[in-house]
Design an enzyme around this catalytic site. Sequence first.
Site, mmCIF file in Angstrom:
data_model
loop_
_atom_site.group_PDB
_atom_site.id
_atom_site.type_symbol
_atom_site.label_atom_id
_atom_site.label_comp_id
_atom_site.label_asym_id
_atom_site.label_seq_id
_atom_site.Cartn_x
_atom_site.Cartn_y
_atom_site.Cartn_z
ATOM 1 N N CYS A 254 48.390 74.663 -86.343
ATOM 2 C CA CYS A 254 47.148 73.995 -85.678
ATOM 3 C C CYS A 254 47.876 73.797 -84.344
ATOM 4 O O CYS A 254 48.774 73.284 -84.179
ATOM 5 C CB CYS A 254 46.680 73.051 -86.582
ATOM 6 S SG CYS A 254 45.251 72.278 -85.845
ATOM 7 N N PRO A 255 46.953 73.867 -83.354
ATOM 8 C CA PRO A 255 45.669 74.381 -83.345
ATOM 9 C C PRO A 255 45.393 76.030 -82.904
ATOM 10 O O PRO A 255 44.217 76.526 -82.800
ATOM 11 C CB PRO A 255 45.207 73.730 -82.024
ATOM 12 C CG PRO A 255 46.199 73.729 -81.233
ATOM 13 C CD PRO A 255 47.432 73.478 -81.842
#
Length: 75
Positions: A14-15
Amino acid sequence: MAFNAEVDAIGMNCPLPILRTKKALATMQSGEVLRIKATDSGAAHDFPAFAKQTGNELIATANEGNVLVFFLKRR
């Protein structure tokens, strides 16, 4: 399930899976389906939230071993 494009986010944290998905969706036409493959454990929560936030439809999710697979329909 049939799809028009694919994002391979295996091994990304992430992201990055969401960012790659957003970029791919921007190139697609309304109604087309994007297949996303991810291994980040947070993806199971991130993609439903992303779909709700952006108005795209999360039409299916699946597990292929340790890979999470999501199908998003472009709004």
